[in-house]
Write a protein that holds these residues in place. Structure first.
Motif: not given
Length: 245
Positions: A82-84, A133-134, A136-137, A87-88, A215, A130
């Motif tokens: 669950r950690s961005y 993933v980015l 989505s944040l 994942a990055l 994403s 990346c």
């Protein structure tokens, strides 16, 4: 840190498996000093695995090393999923292993100097992996991140090495630690200046869909670009074969 520490260890006469021990100590000490954030832990575990493989005479290969390190960490702490940051870190490293070598060769074949081709390929490959993933944040795409990262790259090594040295020196003699920290602030300020200046430029951020939709949309765009490039390549090869015949 290993690139800075290992030559020094060889210079003072450390050899063989003792050199591996020094490398392990450096990785563990730096992880503690820099605090075990998800991205730092990922890098440290991969470095430890690579050093252990080197100690037994095995060659470390990028993707298997990344998969092994990521799997071990997720087994140890499933909440890392669950950690961005985690994942990055995994995504950027995968980009370096999978895309960067081919892109670097392509740039070199077009006459781009080796060092420039390497930096550009690595930065673009990490960014490409990346971005899904980015978005989505952050719900935005940052087109200027590649040139910004290229500019900041020259400051990263000195900032890392001097920062860690400042922490170690402060534990021995605080005035020395402050002196090294004063040196470390200059490359660190360079990174900050690049980030702030780039963020102020027009077009620094382009709005994009947030969350899973963003994403998926970006991955669909990737697929379309890939299929288009594959079709262009196939047509070029077909024309070449026609001319040869």
């Amino acid at each position: 840190m290993l690139a800075a520490a290992m030559p020094l260890a060889r210079l003072v006469g450390v050899r063989g498996r003792f050199l591996t021990v020094v490398g392990l100590a450096v990785v563990l000490a730096f992880t503690v000093l820099a605090r075990p954030e998800p991205s730092m832990v990922r890098a440290s575990v991969m470095a430890l695995l690579a050093l252990l493989l080197a100690a037994v005479g095995r060659r470390a290969r990028g993707i298997p090393l990344l998969c092994a390190g990521g799997t071990l960490l997720l087994l140890f702490d499933p909440w890392l999923a669950r950690s961005y940051g985690f994942a990055l870190s995994l995504s950027a490293t995968a980009g370096l292993f999978l895309l960067a070598p081919g892109w670097q060769r392509a740039l070199a074949e077009r006459g781009v100097p080796h060092r420039v081709a390497e930096s550009l390929a690595c930065t673009a490959a990490a960014e490409a992996f990346c971005l899904p993933v980015l978005v989505s944040l952050t719900a935005e795409i940052t087109p200027l991140s590649i040139p910004a990262n290229l500019l900041a790259e020259v400051f990263v090594g000195p900032a890392t090495v001097l920062g860690a040295t400042a922490l170690l020196a402060a534990a021995v003699w605080p005035p020395l630690g402050r002196a090294v920290a004063w040196l470390a602030q200059w490359p660190t300020d360079g990174i900050v200046a690049v980030a702030r200046s780039g963020a102020r430029l027009p077009g620094a951020a382009v709005p994009w869909a947030a969350g899973l939709a963003g994403s998926v949309t970006l991955l669909a765009a990737y697929a379309a670009i890939f299929l288009n490039l594959a079709a262009v390549g196939a047509r070029k090869n077909a024309r070449k074969n026609t001319h040869k015949n």
